[in-house]
Motif scaffolding. Sequence first.
Motif, short mmCIF file in Angstrom:
data_model
loop_
_atom_site.label_atom_id
_atom_site.label_comp_id
_atom_site.label_asym_id
_atom_site.label_seq_id
_atom_site.Cartn_x
_atom_site.Cartn_y
_atom_site.Cartn_z
N THR A 273 30.45 26.73 -43.80
CA THR A 273 29.92 26.61 -45.15
C THR A 273 29.01 25.40 -45.27
OG1 THR A 273 31.80 25.28 -45.92
CG2 THR A 273 31.98 27.69 -46.16
N VAL A 274 28.16 25.42 -46.28
CA VAL A 274 27.27 24.30 -46.56
C VAL A 274 26.98 24.28 -48.06
CG1 VAL A 274 25.09 25.58 -46.24
CG2 VAL A 274 25.14 23.12 -45.82
N TRP A 275 26.83 23.07 -48.61
CA TRP A 275 26.35 22.90 -49.98
C TRP A 275 24.87 22.55 -49.90
CZ3 TRP A 275 28.39 23.87 -54.66
CH2 TRP A 275 29.76 24.05 -54.76
N ILE A 276 24.07 23.16 -50.76
CA ILE A 276 22.63 22.91 -50.84
C ILE A 276 22.29 22.60 -52.30
CG2 ILE A 276 20.36 24.02 -50.70
CD1 ILE A 276 21.42 25.53 -48.24
N TYR A 277 21.45 21.60 -52.52
CA TYR A 277 20.99 21.27 -53.88
C TYR A 277 19.56 21.75 -54.03
CZ TYR A 277 19.35 18.87 -57.98
OH TYR A 277 18.80 18.61 -59.21
N SER A 278 19.27 22.38 -55.17
CA SER A 278 17.92 22.84 -55.44
C SER A 278 17.71 22.98 -56.94
CB SER A 278 17.67 24.20 -54.77
OG SER A 278 16.35 24.61 -55.01
N ASN A 279 16.45 22.97 -57.35
CA ASN A 279 16.12 23.18 -58.76
C ASN A 279 16.08 24.63 -59.16
OD1 ASN A 279 15.91 20.49 -59.67
ND2 ASN A 279 13.96 20.30 -58.60
N SER A 280 16.12 25.55 -58.18
CA SER A 280 16.13 26.98 -58.51
C SER A 280 17.02 27.73 -57.53
CB SER A 280 14.71 27.55 -58.47
OG SER A 280 14.27 27.69 -57.14
N MET A 281 17.59 28.81 -58.01
CA MET A 281 18.42 29.65 -57.14
C MET A 281 17.58 30.28 -56.04
SD MET A 281 21.64 29.60 -57.51
CE MET A 281 22.12 31.06 -56.60
N GLU A 282 16.34 30.63 -56.34
CA GLU A 282 15.47 31.24 -55.33
C GLU A 282 15.25 30.27 -54.17
OE1 GLU A 282 14.65 31.23 -58.65
OE2 GLU A 282 15.20 33.31 -59.03
#
Length: 176
Positions: free
Chosen positions: A136-145
């Motif tokens: 598993t990994v956590w990713i941060y982003s401003n959009s789901m896409e």
Amino acid sequence: MSNPSGCNSPTNQNRSIQAEDYQLRTLQVVDLASQLATEAFEHQHLDEPLQSFVDALLEHPLQHLSLKPLSAVLSAPGWEIDEWENQRDHEYEVLLANSHQAQSMGFHGSGVQFGTPVRTYFSPTSFQSSWGYMRTVWIYSNSMEDAWQQGLLWATEIHNKDLIKAGFSAEAKVHE
């Protein structure tokens, strides 16, 4: 008549196909905008999945690159650690105290946890996998896409590492 749920949008259909092709699942989502605005970080005992996301922010050497800017703000030095205080507890208290700064700096995206099964390769194009044993990994982003695209890249890297671990060259692999 259009479908108000958007379930049949080309983007969702593509994501469904990619999820199968890349064996990628979205496991948890933390909407940071709502978490910061409602002071969720103010509590010593965080609810899941926020607790899992915070743990990922504190795992500095193991975290995904997309987490580093947010982690830097949330873990900025606040005060000296007390001699009786455990390092992890101190980092956690500093992170909670810095959450207001993260909100004012515009960290209003989402933390998305993805999972992909570990693959056991028999050849460059033949493998066995199970959702019972995954990374598993956590990713941060401003959009789901964008988070999804980063998740696809991560899954590809993980699968290539499994391929190399099995003694095969990643270049010899043909896309599943």
